[in-house]
Design a protein around this motif. Sequence first.
Motif, short mmCIF file in Angstrom:
data_model
loop_
_atom_site.label_atom_id
_atom_site.label_comp_id
_atom_site.label_asym_id
_atom_site.label_seq_id
_atom_site.Cartn_x
_atom_site.Cartn_y
_atom_site.Cartn_z
N GLU A 31 4.18 -17.41 -23.68
CA GLU A 31 3.74 -16.58 -24.81
C GLU A 31 4.87 -15.68 -25.29
OE1 GLU A 31 0.46 -13.11 -25.71
OE2 GLU A 31 -0.03 -14.65 -24.23
N ASN A 34 7.49 -17.73 -27.11
CA ASN A 34 7.05 -18.09 -28.46
C ASN A 34 7.23 -16.93 -29.43
OD1 ASN A 34 6.39 -20.70 -27.71
ND2 ASN A 34 4.26 -20.21 -27.30
N ALA A 35 7.06 -15.72 -28.92
CA ALA A 35 7.23 -14.53 -29.75
C ALA A 35 8.70 -14.27 -30.06
CB ALA A 35 6.60 -13.32 -29.08
N ASP A 36 9.57 -14.59 -29.10
CA ASP A 36 11.01 -14.38 -29.29
C ASP A 36 11.78 -15.53 -28.65
OD1 ASP A 36 13.61 -13.53 -29.60
OD2 ASP A 36 13.36 -11.67 -28.45
#
Length: 75
Positions: A31, A34-36
């Motif tokens: 997660e 996926n954000a960075d």
Amino acid sequence: VEVAIGGAHYDLRQYQQALDSYGRALAAYTEAANADPNDARTRSLMATSHFRIGTTLRTSGAAAKAVPHLEKSLA
């Protein structure tokens, strides 16, 4: 934290509990990645989680299931 808990379970040969902890760690790192996607530390932690899952599966007798995780740990 989950990786440390998983390691303790692994040392006690509680492989399913170790897999559960490593799986939670992998989900959190995925997660975050996926954000960075450029965060190298998070990608390294993901690789470590895959390695630990693969090693635990291999040790517990599920070598065929271990291979994809071990391959991902090298990516």
